[in-house]
Design a protein around this motif. Structure first.
Motif, PDB file in Angstrom:
ATOM      1  N   MET A 177     208.223  64.991  74.978  1.00  0.00           N
ATOM      2  CA  MET A 177     208.824  66.312  75.056  1.00  0.00           C
ATOM      3  C   MET A 177     207.729  67.353  75.245  1.00  0.00           C
ATOM      4  O   MET A 177     206.706  67.325  74.560  1.00  0.00           O
ATOM      5  CB  MET A 177     209.651  66.620  73.800  1.00  0.00           C
ATOM      6  N   HIS A 178     207.932  68.250  76.168  1.00  0.00           N
ATOM      7  CA  HIS A 178     206.979  69.326  76.431  1.00  0.00           C
ATOM      8  C   HIS A 178     206.721  70.112  75.140  1.00  0.00           C
ATOM      9  O   HIS A 178     207.650  70.361  74.359  1.00  0.00           O
ATOM     10  CB  HIS A 178     207.560  70.250  77.500  1.00  0.00           C
ATOM     11  N   PRO A 179     205.472  70.512  74.875  1.00  0.00           N
ATOM     12  CA  PRO A 179     205.148  71.241  73.646  1.00  0.00           C
ATOM     13  C   PRO A 179     206.000  72.483  73.413  1.00  0.00           C
ATOM     14  O   PRO A 179     206.360  72.787  72.272  1.00  0.00           O
ATOM     15  CB  PRO A 179     203.677  71.617  73.846  1.00  0.00           C
ATOM     16  N   LEU A 180     206.337  73.199  74.488  1.00  0.00           N
ATOM     17  CA  LEU A 180     207.161  74.395  74.321  1.00  0.00           C
ATOM     18  C   LEU A 180     208.563  74.029  73.843  1.00  0.00           C
ATOM     19  O   LEU A 180     209.142  74.715  72.987  1.00  0.00           O
ATOM     20  CB  LEU A 180     207.241  75.174  75.640  1.00  0.00           C
ATOM     21  N   LEU A 181     209.107  72.936  74.366  1.00  0.00           N
ATOM     22  CA  LEU A 181     210.435  72.497  73.941  1.00  0.00           C
ATOM     23  C   LEU A 181     210.409  72.053  72.484  1.00  0.00           C
ATOM     24  O   LEU A 181     211.349  72.303  71.723  1.00  0.00           O
ATOM     25  CB  LEU A 181     210.939  71.374  74.842  1.00  0.00           C
ATOM     26  N   LYS A 182     209.311  71.422  72.086  1.00  0.00           N
ATOM     27  CA  LYS A 182     209.158  71.032  70.686  1.00  0.00           C
ATOM     28  C   LYS A 182     209.143  72.254  69.791  1.00  0.00           C
ATOM     29  O   LYS A 182     209.701  72.252  68.682  1.00  0.00           O
ATOM     30  CB  LYS A 182     207.854  70.244  70.490  1.00  0.00           C
ATOM     31  N   LYS A 183     208.503  73.315  70.279  1.00  0.00           N
ATOM     32  CA  LYS A 183     208.357  74.531  69.479  1.00  0.00           C
ATOM     33  C   LYS A 183     209.706  75.200  69.211  1.00  0.00           C
ATOM     34  O   LYS A 183     209.937  75.749  68.133  1.00  0.00           O
ATOM     35  CB  LYS A 183     207.425  75.513  70.189  1.00  0.00           C
ATOM     36  N   VAL A 184     210.606  75.152  70.197  1.00  0.00           N
ATOM     37  CA  VAL A 184     211.894  75.842  70.024  1.00  0.00           C
ATOM     38  C   VAL A 184     212.988  74.920  69.482  1.00  0.00           C
ATOM     39  O   VAL A 184     214.078  75.388  69.139  1.00  0.00           O
ATOM     40  CB  VAL A 184     212.375  76.485  71.351  1.00  0.00           C
ATOM     41  N   LYS A 185     212.709  73.632  69.396  1.00  0.00           N
ATOM     42  CA  LYS A 185     213.726  72.657  68.987  1.00  0.00           C
ATOM     43  C   LYS A 185     214.351  73.020  67.634  1.00  0.00           C
ATOM     44  O   LYS A 185     213.660  73.246  66.642  1.00  0.00           O
ATOM     45  CB  LYS A 185     213.098  71.256  68.904  1.00  0.00           C
ATOM     46  N   GLY A 186     215.667  73.094  67.614  1.00  0.00           N
ATOM     47  CA  GLY A 186     216.399  73.383  66.388  1.00  0.00           C
ATOM     48  C   GLY A 186     216.350  74.830  65.950  1.00  0.00           C
ATOM     49  O   GLY A 186     216.785  75.172  64.847  1.00  0.00           O
ATOM     50  N   GLY A 187     215.842  75.694  66.815  1.00  0.00           N
ATOM     51  CA  GLY A 187     215.649  77.091  66.418  1.00  0.00           C
ATOM     52  C   GLY A 187     216.514  78.097  67.153  1.00  0.00           C
ATOM     53  O   GLY A 187     217.307  77.758  68.033  1.00  0.00           O
ATOM     54  N   LEU A 188     216.326  79.354  66.773  1.00  0.00           N
ATOM     55  CA  LEU A 188     217.058  80.480  67.355  1.00  0.00           C
ATOM     56  C   LEU A 188     216.155  81.256  68.302  1.00  0.00           C
ATOM     57  O   LEU A 188     215.063  81.693  67.928  1.00  0.00           O
ATOM     58  CB  LEU A 188     217.548  81.415  66.247  1.00  0.00           C
ATOM     59  N   ILE A 189     216.611  81.408  69.534  1.00  0.00           N
ATOM     60  CA  ILE A 189     215.949  82.252  70.529  1.00  0.00           C
ATOM     61  C   ILE A 189     216.769  83.530  70.639  1.00  0.00           C
ATOM     62  O   ILE A 189     217.992  83.473  70.790  1.00  0.00           O
ATOM     63  CB  ILE A 189     215.878  81.536  71.893  1.00  0.00           C
ATOM     64  N   VAL A 190     216.113  84.667  70.539  1.00  0.00           N
ATOM     65  CA  VAL A 190     216.844  85.936  70.589  1.00  0.00           C
ATOM     66  C   VAL A 190     216.667  86.580  71.959  1.00  0.00           C
ATOM     67  O   VAL A 190     215.543  86.727  72.451  1.00  0.00           O
ATOM     68  CB  VAL A 190     216.384  86.891  69.477  1.00  0.00           C
TER      69      VAL A 190
END
Length: 233
Positions: free
Chosen positions: A3-16
């Motif tokens: 998984m791309h590092p950026l996708l790992k960073k946002v996984k399971g989270g909220l993007i505003v």
């Protein structure tokens, strides 16, 4: 699977989604930068932003990742989220980490096909992640086939064939998760923390919330609409 590092960073989270159009009170890059900083302070894992100016201000403030787009109207197309390579260039030049664009089946400016558009972006910016905003399961499957890095349900309810949807379409989210092999982002009318959490439990990589957090005029209206009418009592 890697998984791309950026996708790992946002996984399971909220993007505003921090956006304000010209006719809205909070319009302006300085205001949107502050909105984005407040969202990150509150625990957001990323920001979705419109216009090169807003993206640039956020990146200068150290905000990351920023999913960038440029909304622009063209007379020969209904598509307005990053419709052409001109807008893609603006997004990249501003420093966005992800390029977001309309990946629906509608006619693009100058009659360009989605396949041609994606091919152009990949050729010009091979290092950038692509987010395709779709409205139907078929569009999502096709976007995945084109090699778009993540699919977002952003436009369900905002295209002619989906205009009957007035709330978040859970069936679309689940269908995309089961029928594609790319990360799926839940977006579009996700208006409560409970629904946000449910989307993650259903399998969304992350959730994007905009108006329910960042548009005070709409948030106020929701409260006002629930107020009892006691003027005549």
């Amino acid at each position: 699977m890697h998984m791309h590092p950026l996708l790992k960073k946002v996984k399971g989270g909220l993007i505003v989604s921090c956006q304000a159009l010209e006719n809205e009170p909070l319009f302006g890059s300085e205001t949107m930068k502050k909105m984005a900083k407040a969202a990150m302070m509150g625990g957001a894992v990323g920001i979705r932003a419109n216009t090169g100016a807003d993206i640039n201000e956020m990146k200068k403030a150290g905000i990351s990742p920023v999913i960038g787009l440029v909304k622009r109207d063209y007379k020969d197309s209904e598509i307005y989220i990053t419709p052409t390579l001109r807008e893609v260039d603006e997004v990249v030049e501003a420093g966005a980490d992800v390029i977001a664009f309309d990946a629906t089946g509608r006619v693009r400016p100058d009659g360009q096909s989605l396949s041609q558009f994606v091919e152009q972006i990949k050729r010009n910016y091979p290092g950038h992640l692509l987010m395709g905003d779709i409205s139907t399961l078929e569009e999502g499957i096709f976007a995945a086939h084109l090699g778009i890095d993540m699919i977002s349900t952003t436009l369900c309810g905002y295209t002619p064939q989906t205009s009957h949807y007035e709330s978040f379409n859970k069936e679309l989210l689940v269908g995309l998760i089961h029928k594609t092999d790319v990360p799926v982002i839940a977006e579009g009318r996700v208006d409560t923390p409970e629904l946000c959490a449910e989307c993650i439990r259903l399998g969304a990589l992350a959730v994007v919330v905009g108006s329910a957090i960042t548009r005070p005029q709409l948030i106020t209206k929701r409260f006002v609409n629930e107020m009892p009418d006691i003027k005549d009592v």
